[in-house]
Each structure stands twice: as structure tokens, then as C-alpha cells.
Design a protein around this motif. Structure first.
Motif, PDB file in Angstrom:
ATOM      1  N   UNK A  83       0.826  -1.207   0.000  1.00  0.00           N
ATOM      2  CA  UNK A  83       0.000   0.000   0.000  1.00  0.00           C
ATOM      3  C   UNK A  83       0.858   1.254   0.000  1.00  0.00           C
ATOM      4  N   UNK A  84       0.494   2.229  -0.850  1.00  0.00           N
ATOM      5  CA  UNK A  84       0.993   3.592  -0.692  1.00  0.00           C
ATOM      6  C   UNK A  84      -0.175   4.413  -0.145  1.00  0.00           C
ATOM      7  N   UNK A  85       0.090   5.131   0.934  1.00  0.00           N
ATOM      8  CA  UNK A  85      -0.948   5.894   1.627  1.00  0.00           C
ATOM      9  C   UNK A  85      -0.778   7.384   1.353  1.00  0.00           C
ATOM     10  N   UNK A 100      -2.381  -6.655   8.433  1.00  0.00           N
ATOM     11  CA  UNK A 100      -1.620  -7.653   7.676  1.00  0.00           C
ATOM     12  C   UNK A 100      -0.960  -7.057   6.430  1.00  0.00           C
ATOM     13  N   UNK A 101      -1.342  -5.833   6.066  1.00  0.00           N
ATOM     14  CA  UNK A 101      -0.864  -5.232   4.823  1.00  0.00           C
ATOM     15  C   UNK A 101       0.394  -4.403   5.060  1.00  0.00           C
ATOM     16  N   UNK A 102       1.131  -4.161   3.979  1.00  0.00           N
ATOM     17  CA  UNK A 102       2.437  -3.509   4.081  1.00  0.00           C
ATOM     18  C   UNK A 102       2.382  -2.096   3.501  1.00  0.00           C
ATOM     19  N   UNK A 103       2.734  -1.111   4.320  1.00  0.00           N
ATOM     20  CA  UNK A 103       2.801   0.270   3.848  1.00  0.00           C
ATOM     21  C   UNK A 103       4.195   0.489   3.255  1.00  0.00           C
ATOM     22  N   UNK A 104       4.259   0.615   1.922  1.00  0.00           N
ATOM     23  CA  UNK A 104       5.555   0.766   1.251  1.00  0.00           C
ATOM     24  C   UNK A 104       5.898   2.232   0.992  1.00  0.00           C
ATOM     25  N   UNK A 105       4.934   3.133   1.215  1.00  0.00           N
ATOM     26  CA  UNK A 105       5.193   4.555   1.024  1.00  0.00           C
ATOM     27  C   UNK A 105       4.074   5.384   1.612  1.00  0.00           C
ATOM     28  N   UNK A 106       4.415   6.599   2.054  1.00  0.00           N
ATOM     29  CA  UNK A 106       3.451   7.537   2.616  1.00  0.00           C
ATOM     30  C   UNK A 106       3.654   8.884   1.932  1.00  0.00           C
ATOM     31  N   UNK A 107       2.596   9.402   1.326  1.00  0.00           N
ATOM     32  CA  UNK A 107       2.662  10.690   0.638  1.00  0.00           C
ATOM     33  C   UNK A 107       1.840  11.702   1.431  1.00  0.00           C
ATOM     34  N   UNK A 141       7.535   5.659  12.797  1.00  0.00           N
ATOM     35  CA  UNK A 141       7.440   4.229  12.517  1.00  0.00           C
ATOM     36  C   UNK A 141       8.295   3.800  11.327  1.00  0.00           C
ATOM     37  N   UNK A 142       9.245   4.656  10.968  1.00  0.00           N
ATOM     38  CA  UNK A 142      10.246   4.341   9.931  1.00  0.00           C
ATOM     39  C   UNK A 142       9.611   3.970   8.588  1.00  0.00           C
ATOM     40  N   UNK A 143       8.541   4.687   8.243  1.00  0.00           N
ATOM     41  CA  UNK A 143       7.903   4.480   6.950  1.00  0.00           C
ATOM     42  C   UNK A 143       8.494   5.445   5.925  1.00  0.00           C
ATOM     43  N   UNK A 144       8.525   5.033   4.683  1.00  0.00           N
ATOM     44  CA  UNK A 144       9.108   5.837   3.612  1.00  0.00           C
ATOM     45  C   UNK A 144       8.169   7.005   3.277  1.00  0.00           C
ATOM     46  N   UNK A 145       8.640   8.236   3.427  1.00  0.00           N
ATOM     47  CA  UNK A 145       7.809   9.429   3.262  1.00  0.00           C
ATOM     48  C   UNK A 145       8.186  10.183   1.993  1.00  0.00           C
ATOM     49  N   UNK A 146       7.166  10.606   1.250  1.00  0.00           N
ATOM     50  CA  UNK A 146       7.355  11.452   0.083  1.00  0.00           C
ATOM     51  C   UNK A 146       6.500  12.704   0.259  1.00  0.00           C
ATOM     52  N   UNK A 147       7.064  13.873  -0.064  1.00  0.00           N
ATOM     53  CA  UNK A 147       6.350  15.135   0.104  1.00  0.00           C
ATOM     54  C   UNK A 147       6.488  15.998  -1.154  1.00  0.00           C
ATOM     55  N   UNK A 148       5.847  15.583  -2.233  1.00  0.00           N
ATOM     56  CA  UNK A 148       5.985  16.324  -3.488  1.00  0.00           C
ATOM     57  C   UNK A 148       5.225  17.647  -3.465  1.00  0.00           C
ATOM     58  N   UNK A 149       5.807  18.667  -4.074  1.00  0.00           N
ATOM     59  CA  UNK A 149       5.086  19.929  -4.237  1.00  0.00           C
ATOM     60  C   UNK A 149       3.990  19.759  -5.285  1.00  0.00           C
ATOM     61  N   UNK A 150       4.317  18.986  -6.350  1.00  0.00           N
ATOM     62  CA  UNK A 150       3.367  18.760  -7.434  1.00  0.00           C
ATOM     63  C   UNK A 150       3.248  17.260  -7.697  1.00  0.00           C
ATOM     64  N   UNK A 151       2.012  16.792  -7.808  1.00  0.00           N
ATOM     65  CA  UNK A 151       1.779  15.367  -7.983  1.00  0.00           C
ATOM     66  C   UNK A 151       2.094  14.874  -9.395  1.00  0.00           C
TER      67      UNK A 151
END
Length: 315
Positions: A6-8, A26-33, A58-68
């Protein structure tokens, strides 16, 4: 059950609770936007979204884009190889993004769609005196809140419940509904269905400052529900004239009674012991309020702050 990658996508506390539920499932968060960090306040302190704070803790991979639509961001998202994207309280997504995962992208909306599409479904459900509302998960498409429904659950709105209390209950219920949706998608046990066609769906447009002004020409019940629906945020307000000065007055809690008073709607009857505002068909009694420049307080403390009640009028 297959564990989905999941990307959230989300920003506020409402979304953080959903992210936590997925992370603990049970699911895996592979990215957080989430939204980019912002400087605010007098000291220009850098503030992070509730979603980012949880993700970092929680050591999740974070992305913070200005533009999607940023090509580098899109490439990074693609490389995460997610099965599904989950969106909660986030901004509009371009088609190139929401069509990326194999299963698709679904959103959590805090209403029983198709009613209350828009930015403020919780507020308007309370304002309109609904007896029930709920949460819906649905696949995103190019129209706002109009995609095919996956799951829905109802919740009763309690007597005299305000938007804040309902928000918190829907936040917990919605988080569980997201995990239930992920489980169902994983097991291929959910049949998506188009939203019912409603001639006049109830809308939940974004609330601006002027939308929060109280109209005391309405019935006591309507005034009461409006104040509950705006409490505690963004808060319903009126304007008082104190001497020659006009000041905003936010009202958070109150009660009303029906009365054939013969007074003009919106006029005040204020003394050391009581604060009345006349409505079309009765009297509204503010119980918790906040005068511009002051802290929130109960009506007794508010009234103790004045000596000359004759100088207080409705502006």
C-alpha cells in the motif's frame, strides 16, 4: 489472505488514524505521501503533518511532493510497486497517478455517498440535523467523490452531538473500514458498485469564514444545529457591538427553547446571570463562547467580564 503493498496518501489527524490501522494490519505500507512541511506562527516554526509525524516515528518511507505530476515523484512512486493506493483527506490526484496501481486507488469519505460529497461532510451532516451518517470507501475517478463504492458503514448521530465528537467516532470507524476494504480487495470478495443516481444529492462544500456566521432569523433548532455543526472547528460566530467597538463572538455550546416572545430575531437580552439571543421561534442560550481576543470560556465567566450590559448590542 494475501498482504497488499500500500501507498498511503493523507495529511491530518483523521488520516493518521487510518494510516496507523493499515500499518498495524496484515498489509504492508511501502510509502506515505503527505503535504510538504510548512513554517507557521510568530517564530515560523516548521510544522509537519500528523501523517508525516506517524510515518517518521514508525520508519515508513515518506514522500512530500510539491506537485503530484512531477516526473521524479511519479517515477519514485512507480518503483514502489504498490498493489493499491489509499487516500484519506488529501488533495485531488491526477489520472496518471490514481491509475498507477494494479488494483486501483480508493478513498475514504466521511459520509454515506452519494450524499455529502465535498470537503465538509461531517459538519453538514450535523448542521442539517441528520440522524445518521457513515463512511464510504470508493475507487477514485476523475470526478470528485463519484467513483464506484466498495464498502459503506452507517453510524448514528447522537442527540446534541457536535462535529468534533462525530469526527472522532468516524475517524476510528473509517480506519477499520479501510482495513476491511483492503482485506476484501486482497481476497477478491468485494463487488464494486456505481453510486446511486440522486436528483438532488446533499452537498458538503468547503466552508469559508463567512459561511460560519450564525443567522438568528432561522428557527431555534436550525441555529442550534448550525452551532453544533461548526463546533469546535471552524466555530460559528456572530458579531457584538460593545460600546463603539465591534467584536466577533464564537459560540461552541448552547441550548434553546421555543417561545412566542414577540421580539425581533437576533436581538439580545443580557444580564449578569443570563445571555439570551432571540430567534424566529424562540430563544438561544450560549453556554460556551469566545470573544475576539479572549480565550474560550463558559457563559458565567463571560458575563462576569462586563459591568454595563446596556452597551452590548448585536452588530
Amino acid at each position: 489472505m494475501k498482504s497488499l503493498k500500500v501507498v498511503f496518501f493523507g495529511t491530518p489527524e483523521f488520516a493518521k488514524t487510518a494510516l496507523a490501522a493499515i500499518h498495524q494490519s496484515n498489509h504492508e505500507v511501502v510509502g506515505v505521501v503527505t503535504v510538504a512541511d510548512k513554517a507557521s506562527g510568530r517564530g515560523q516554526k516548521i510544522n509537519q503533518s500528523a501523517v508525516k509525524v506517524y510515518a517518521v516515528e514508525n520508519n515508513l518511507h515518506v514522500l512530500q511532493p510539491e506537485k503530484l505530476r512531477n516526473p521524479e515523484f511519479l517515477e519514485e512512486i512507480k518503483n514502489l510497486n504498490a498493489d493499491v493506493f489509499v487516500v484519506v483527506a488529501f488533495r485531488m490526484m491526477p489520472k496518471i497517478l490514481f491509475e498507477m496501481p494494479a488494483i486501483g486507488t480508493f478513498n475514504l469519505h466521511a459520509s454515506l455517498l452519494p450524499d455529502y460529497r465535498g470537503a465538509a461532510p461531517i459538519n453538514y451532516a450535523v448542521i442539517n440535523g441528520e440522524e445518521k451518517t457513515g463512511a464510504t470507501t470508493f475507487f477514485i475517478n476523475e470526478k470528485i467523490d463519484e467513483g464506484n463504492i466498495l464498502l459503506q458503514e452507517e453510524i448514528q448521530i447522537l442527540p446534541d452531538e457536535n462535529a468534533g465528537s462525530l469526527h472522532d467516532r468516524l475517524m476510528e470507524m473509517g480506519a477499520k473500514l479501510i482495513v476491511k476494504t483492503l482485506d476484501g480487495l486482497s481476497e477478491n470478495s468485494i463487488t464494486e458498485k456505481p453510486q446511486p443516481q440522486v436528483e438532488h444529492p446533499k452537498n458538503a462544500f468547503k466552508i469559508f469564514k463567512e459561511d460560519t456566521r450564525i443567522d438568528f432569523n432561522k428557527s431555534s433548532k436550525e441555529v442550534h444545529q448550525f452551532i453544533l455543526g461548526m463546533s469546535p472547528y471552524p466555530a460559528a460566530f456572530t458579531t457584538l457591538k460593545i460600546g463603539e467597538e465591534e467584536k466577533g463572538l464564537k459560540i461552541y455550546v448552547g441550548k434553546f427553547e421555543i417561545s412566542d416572545h414577540g421580539k425581533t430575531s437576533g436581538t439580545l437580552d443580557i444580564s449578569k446571570n443570563e445571555f439570551k439571543i432571540y430567534t424566529k421561534d424562540g430563544i438561544y442560550f450560549p453556554l460556551e463562547l469566545q470573544l475576539e481576543g479572549k480565550k474560550r470560556m463558559n457563559v458565567k465567566d463571560f458575563l462576569n467580564g462586563f459591568r454595563n450590559f446596556d452597551e452590548i448590542k448585536m452588530a
